[in-house]
Design a protein around this motif. Sequence first.
Motif, PDB file in Angstrom:
ATOM      1  N   GLU A 194      14.545 -39.225 -16.065  1.00 12.24           N
ATOM      2  CA  GLU A 194      14.404 -39.730 -14.699  1.00 12.24           C
ATOM      3  C   GLU A 194      15.255 -38.958 -13.692  1.00 12.24           C
ATOM      4  O   GLU A 194      14.965 -38.976 -12.498  1.00 12.24           O
ATOM      5  N   THR A 195      16.325 -38.348 -14.157  1.00 13.21           N
ATOM      6  CA  THR A 195      17.246 -37.636 -13.266  1.00 13.21           C
ATOM      7  C   THR A 195      17.542 -36.262 -13.852  1.00 13.21           C
ATOM      8  O   THR A 195      16.956 -35.872 -14.863  1.00 13.21           O
ATOM      9  N   ILE A 196      18.488 -35.569 -13.266  1.00 15.63           N
ATOM     10  CA  ILE A 196      18.857 -34.235 -13.765  1.00 15.63           C
ATOM     11  C   ILE A 196      20.009 -34.295 -14.771  1.00 15.63           C
ATOM     12  O   ILE A 196      20.476 -33.268 -15.240  1.00 15.63           O
ATOM     13  N   HIS A 197      20.473 -35.500 -15.109  1.00  9.80           N
ATOM     14  CA  HIS A 197      21.642 -35.644 -15.967  1.00  9.80           C
ATOM     15  C   HIS A 197      21.317 -35.369 -17.439  1.00  9.80           C
ATOM     16  O   HIS A 197      20.245 -35.689 -17.918  1.00  9.80           O
ATOM     17  N   GLU A 198      22.298 -34.784 -18.106  1.00  8.11           N
ATOM     18  CA  GLU A 198      22.203 -34.570 -19.540  1.00  8.11           C
ATOM     19  C   GLU A 198      23.604 -34.484 -20.125  1.00  8.11           C
ATOM     20  O   GLU A 198      24.573 -34.229 -19.413  1.00  8.11           O
ATOM     21  N   SER A 199      23.691 -34.750 -21.425  1.00  4.41           N
ATOM     22  CA  SER A 199      24.982 -34.637 -22.097  1.00  4.41           C
ATOM     23  C   SER A 199      24.776 -33.970 -23.445  1.00  4.41           C
ATOM     24  O   SER A 199      23.677 -33.979 -23.997  1.00  4.41           O
ATOM     25  N   GLU A 200      25.851 -33.382 -23.953  1.00  5.07           N
ATOM     26  CA  GLU A 200      25.793 -32.682 -25.226  1.00  5.07           C
ATOM     27  C   GLU A 200      27.153 -32.777 -25.904  1.00  5.07           C
ATOM     28  O   GLU A 200      28.190 -32.682 -25.254  1.00  5.07           O
TER      29      GLU A 200
END
Length: 124
Positions: free
Chosen positions: A68-74
């Motif tokens: 839904e947004t541009i957020h991501e985590s790794e």
Amino acid sequence: FTWPGERPVNMSEQQDAQEFLSRVLDLVHERGKAAATPSEKKKQQSGSYTAPESVFQGILSHQTISLETIHESEREERFFVLNLTISGKSNLNESLDSYVKGDILDANNKVKMEGCPKKVTAVK
């Protein structure tokens, strides 16, 4: 064959191959650290790997990507063994594809991601 500080291994007792390999690698790792020269110990402290780690270790990357947004985590995690599903798979590539296939987190499983004000649908 005897594990250090333990009773001899009962060869007629069934043991999980993964558990056995883990114990052997742990033992080799610990013995290698104990026998390391001062320069080898310095390398280990700086993040260099011992022999079993350099041969058998991999790094698994866990990613969560918002749909839904541009957020991501790794985040990364070291591993020695992957538990792959082989039932119903015709080859190793199918098992690996199944292992890394993303799961959709939606409805009751939406996730809160850093920098995002609300829970979002994501693929993990």
